[in-house]
Design a protein around this motif. Structure first.
Motif, PDB file in Angstrom:
ATOM      1  N   HIS A 208       0.801  -1.218   0.000  1.00 30.35           N
ATOM      2  CA  HIS A 208       0.000   0.000   0.000  1.00 30.35           C
ATOM      3  C   HIS A 208       0.840   1.278   0.000  1.00 30.35           C
ATOM      4  N   LEU A 209       2.149   1.132   0.080  1.00 29.22           N
ATOM      5  CA  LEU A 209       3.024   2.302   0.135  1.00 29.22           C
ATOM      6  C   LEU A 209       3.344   2.813  -1.263  1.00 29.22           C
ATOM      7  N   HIS A 210       3.624   4.093  -1.340  1.00 28.87           N
ATOM      8  CA  HIS A 210       4.124   4.701  -2.572  1.00 28.87           C
ATOM      9  C   HIS A 210       5.626   4.893  -2.410  1.00 28.87           C
ATOM     10  N   PRO A 211       6.384   4.848  -3.512  1.00 31.57           N
ATOM     11  CA  PRO A 211       7.826   5.085  -3.400  1.00 31.57           C
ATOM     12  C   PRO A 211       8.101   6.473  -2.809  1.00 31.57           C
ATOM     13  N   VAL A 212       8.986   6.527  -1.808  1.00 31.72           N
ATOM     14  CA  VAL A 212       9.314   7.806  -1.188  1.00 31.72           C
ATOM     15  C   VAL A 212      10.632   8.356  -1.712  1.00 31.72           C
ATOM     16  N   VAL A 213      11.418   7.499  -2.362  1.00 32.87           N
ATOM     17  CA  VAL A 213      12.686   7.926  -2.945  1.00 32.87           C
ATOM     18  C   VAL A 213      12.769   7.309  -4.337  1.00 32.87           C
ATOM     19  N   THR A 214      13.244   8.103  -5.290  1.00 34.01           N
ATOM     20  CA  THR A 214      13.499   7.596  -6.627  1.00 34.01           C
ATOM     21  C   THR A 214      14.984   7.721  -6.911  1.00 34.01           C
TER      22      THR A 214
END
Length: 108
Positions: free
Chosen positions: A17-23
């Motif tokens: 359910h998480l979205h990427p916080v670092v790319t």
């Protein structure tokens, strides 16, 4: 400390359910990216990272470097997304994805 299969399964469930916080962009692991990973792991403990590199081998090398430099563990990788965990016993419960998930599940 290695995560058990049960721990990894629970974390994958939360991570879903998480979205990427670092790319990690094409230019790779810059000092700024490492600093952002450190901050995100300290705050959230469990984070999703997007690896923009197109080559699978390059992405795996980045994952290995991230685990070495941040002392985090890889929970799961799917395509260009990696889920990392690093325990923080002093994590803010309002920010930690693990604490928030356990509180959320406790309300049902």
């Amino acid at each position: 400390m290695s995560l058990s299969l049960a721990q990894k399964k629970a974390m994958r469930s939360i991570g879903h359910h998480l979205h990427p916080v670092v790319t990690v962009a094409e230019n790779g692991l810059t000092e700024n990216v490492i600093a952002e990973l450190e901050r995100a792991l300290a705050d959230h403990e469990l984070i999703k990272v997007k690896l923009a590199q197109s080559e699978r081998e390059t992405r795996q090398q980045l994952i290995d470097t991230i685990t070495q430099q941040t002392q985090a563990e890889v929970v799961q990788t799917i395509g260009k997304i990696a889920l990392f965990y690093r325990r923080n016993p002093n994590a803010n419960p309002k920010l930690s994805n693990l604490v928030r998930a356990s509180e959320h599940h406790g309300r049902h």
